[in-house]
Motif scaffolding. Sequence first.
Motif, PDB file in Angstrom:
ATOM      1  N   ALA A 172       0.626  -1.389   0.025  1.00 53.92           N
ATOM      2  CA  ALA A 172      -0.146  -0.288  -0.249  1.00 53.92           C
ATOM      3  C   ALA A 172       0.696   1.145  -0.510  1.00 53.92           C
ATOM      4  O   ALA A 172       1.895   0.968   0.683  1.00 53.92           O
ATOM      5  CB  ALA A 172      -0.821   0.373   1.341  1.00 53.92           C
ATOM      6  N   GLY A 173       0.599   2.033  -1.019  1.00 55.14           N
ATOM      7  CA  GLY A 173       1.047   3.656  -0.796  1.00 55.14           C
ATOM      8  C   GLY A 173       0.798   4.712   0.209  1.00 55.14           C
ATOM      9  O   GLY A 173       1.477   4.697   0.684  1.00 55.14           O
ATOM     10  N   GLY A 174      -0.710   3.984   0.312  1.00 56.32           N
ATOM     11  CA  GLY A 174      -0.611   5.015   1.446  1.00 56.32           C
ATOM     12  C   GLY A 174      -0.980   7.081   0.349  1.00 56.32           C
ATOM     13  O   GLY A 174      -0.851   7.018  -0.363  1.00 56.32           O
ATOM     14  N   PRO A 175      -1.647   8.207   1.637  1.00 59.07           N
ATOM     15  CA  PRO A 175      -2.154   8.809   0.651  1.00 59.07           C
ATOM     16  C   PRO A 175      -0.753   9.918   0.364  1.00 59.07           C
ATOM     17  O   PRO A 175      -0.879  10.248  -0.657  1.00 59.07           O
ATOM     18  CB  PRO A 175      -2.197   9.733   1.573  1.00 59.07           C
ATOM     19  CG  PRO A 175      -3.052   8.508   3.398  1.00 59.07           C
ATOM     20  CD  PRO A 175      -2.401   7.468   3.160  1.00 59.07           C
ATOM     21  N   GLY A 176       0.672   9.180   0.947  1.00 55.65           N
ATOM     22  CA  GLY A 176       1.302  10.020   0.673  1.00 55.65           C
ATOM     23  C   GLY A 176       2.331   8.610  -0.256  1.00 55.65           C
ATOM     24  O   GLY A 176       3.755   8.544  -0.345  1.00 55.65           O
ATOM     25  N   TRP A 177       2.139   8.322  -1.525  1.00 58.60           N
ATOM     26  CA  TRP A 177       2.386   7.234  -1.980  1.00 58.60           C
ATOM     27  C   TRP A 177       3.732   7.527  -3.421  1.00 58.60           C
ATOM     28  O   TRP A 177       4.762   6.500  -2.972  1.00 58.60           O
ATOM     29  CB  TRP A 177       1.149   6.325  -3.470  1.00 58.60           C
ATOM     30  CG  TRP A 177       0.570   7.536  -4.326  1.00 58.60           C
ATOM     31  CD1 TRP A 177      -0.499   9.148  -3.951  1.00 58.60           C
ATOM     32  CD2 TRP A 177       0.941   7.625  -5.820  1.00 58.60           C
ATOM     33  NE1 TRP A 177      -0.966   9.328  -5.221  1.00 58.60           N
ATOM     34  CE2 TRP A 177      -0.027   8.909  -6.156  1.00 58.60           C
ATOM     35  CE3 TRP A 177       2.307   7.728  -6.155  1.00 58.60           C
ATOM     36  CZ2 TRP A 177       0.560   9.554  -6.976  1.00 58.60           C
ATOM     37  CZ3 TRP A 177       2.165   8.016  -7.045  1.00 58.60           C
ATOM     38  CH2 TRP A 177       1.461   8.826  -8.044  1.00 58.60           C
ATOM     39  N   GLU A 178       4.170   9.264  -3.150  1.00 57.40           N
ATOM     40  CA  GLU A 178       5.261   9.417  -4.197  1.00 57.40           C
ATOM     41  C   GLU A 178       6.070   9.389  -3.032  1.00 57.40           C
ATOM     42  O   GLU A 178       6.720   8.397  -3.790  1.00 57.40           O
ATOM     43  CB  GLU A 178       4.673  10.344  -4.610  1.00 57.40           C
ATOM     44  CG  GLU A 178       3.736  10.675  -5.613  1.00 57.40           C
ATOM     45  CD  GLU A 178       3.410  12.339  -5.981  1.00 57.40           C
ATOM     46  OE1 GLU A 178       3.058  13.085  -5.526  1.00 57.40           O
ATOM     47  OE2 GLU A 178       3.562  12.085  -8.151  1.00 57.40           O
ATOM     48  N   ALA A 179       6.201   9.750  -2.455  1.00 56.31           N
ATOM     49  CA  ALA A 179       6.824  10.016  -1.173  1.00 56.31           C
ATOM     50  C   ALA A 179       6.979   8.186  -0.814  1.00 56.31           C
ATOM     51  O   ALA A 179       8.812   7.655  -0.317  1.00 56.31           O
ATOM     52  CB  ALA A 179       6.348  10.449  -0.234  1.00 56.31           C
ATOM     53  N   GLU A 180       6.146   7.800  -0.857  1.00 57.74           N
ATOM     54  CA  GLU A 180       6.809   6.098  -0.383  1.00 57.74           C
ATOM     55  C   GLU A 180       7.476   4.829  -1.712  1.00 57.74           C
ATOM     56  O   GLU A 180       8.251   5.254  -1.283  1.00 57.74           O
ATOM     57  CB  GLU A 180       5.399   4.869  -0.241  1.00 57.74           C
ATOM     58  CG  GLU A 180       5.134   3.828   0.221  1.00 57.74           C
ATOM     59  CD  GLU A 180       5.841   3.261   1.651  1.00 57.74           C
ATOM     60  OE1 GLU A 180       6.111   2.424   1.618  1.00 57.74           O
ATOM     61  OE2 GLU A 180       6.524   4.718   2.323  1.00 57.74           O
ATOM     62  N   VAL A 181       6.800   5.669  -2.362  1.00 52.13           N
ATOM     63  CA  VAL A 181       7.364   5.148  -3.492  1.00 52.13           C
ATOM     64  C   VAL A 181       9.572   5.817  -3.656  1.00 52.13           C
ATOM     65  O   VAL A 181       9.904   4.428  -3.862  1.00 52.13           O
ATOM     66  CB  VAL A 181       7.254   5.669  -5.765  1.00 52.13           C
ATOM     67  CG1 VAL A 181       7.918   5.141  -6.302  1.00 52.13           C
ATOM     68  CG2 VAL A 181       5.572   4.834  -5.250  1.00 52.13           C
TER      69      VAL A 181
END
Length: 213
Positions: free
Chosen positions: A53-62
């Motif tokens: 799950a990337g979550g709401p901050g998926w760009e930061a998670e990537v």
Amino acid sequence: MLTGIVIDARDTARVERFWREATRGRTGGLRLRFAATGEPRTARKNRIHLDLAGGPGWEAEVARLLALGATRADIGQGDVPWDVLADPEGNEFCVLRPGHPGVLAGSGLVAVCLDVSEEDLRAQAAFWESRTGWHAAEHHDRCTRLRRTPADPVALVMGPPSAPKEGRNRIRLEVAPHEGESGDFGGCGEFLDVGGNEFHVTPRRPRVPRAPR
């Protein structure tokens, strides 16, 4: 019952460290086990991959996953609303964005995906429901999603397209016999499912008796 995932690795310490940090230790109770191998990965696409799950901050998670040692991967996915990455040994995985169907958590492991052809989907779904003890949370012509409980964060997702079998799968499911099961696979070891995918049967862990009060 489904107890874990086995991942072959040439550098088990590195791959284990990556997945421990990538999932943040959130695996829905599934054990990630890393088996040493001297063979390099050769398949263009694994038949089993993991979804995070990337979550709401998926760009930061990537970005965080790339900093851990992941790389971007092209397996022919085209323009899709999720990110396809690969671990340090080239095993692809997906980072799902908020709103993706079936995602019940904001981080960690949320799906174990098994490639299954449309023709084999019902047979594979029935097979894995019997082996895992998980039940269908969703089923239609192109996808079956099993969960331990309706609210469990991790799902076993099956559906097409099915990648060609190119040697032994580097990522495999691990199950333990259900309580009271005699072992219809003749004991523990490695076996094949309906689609020819290897999986492991491990001994059922004995229950630890509770101390008297």
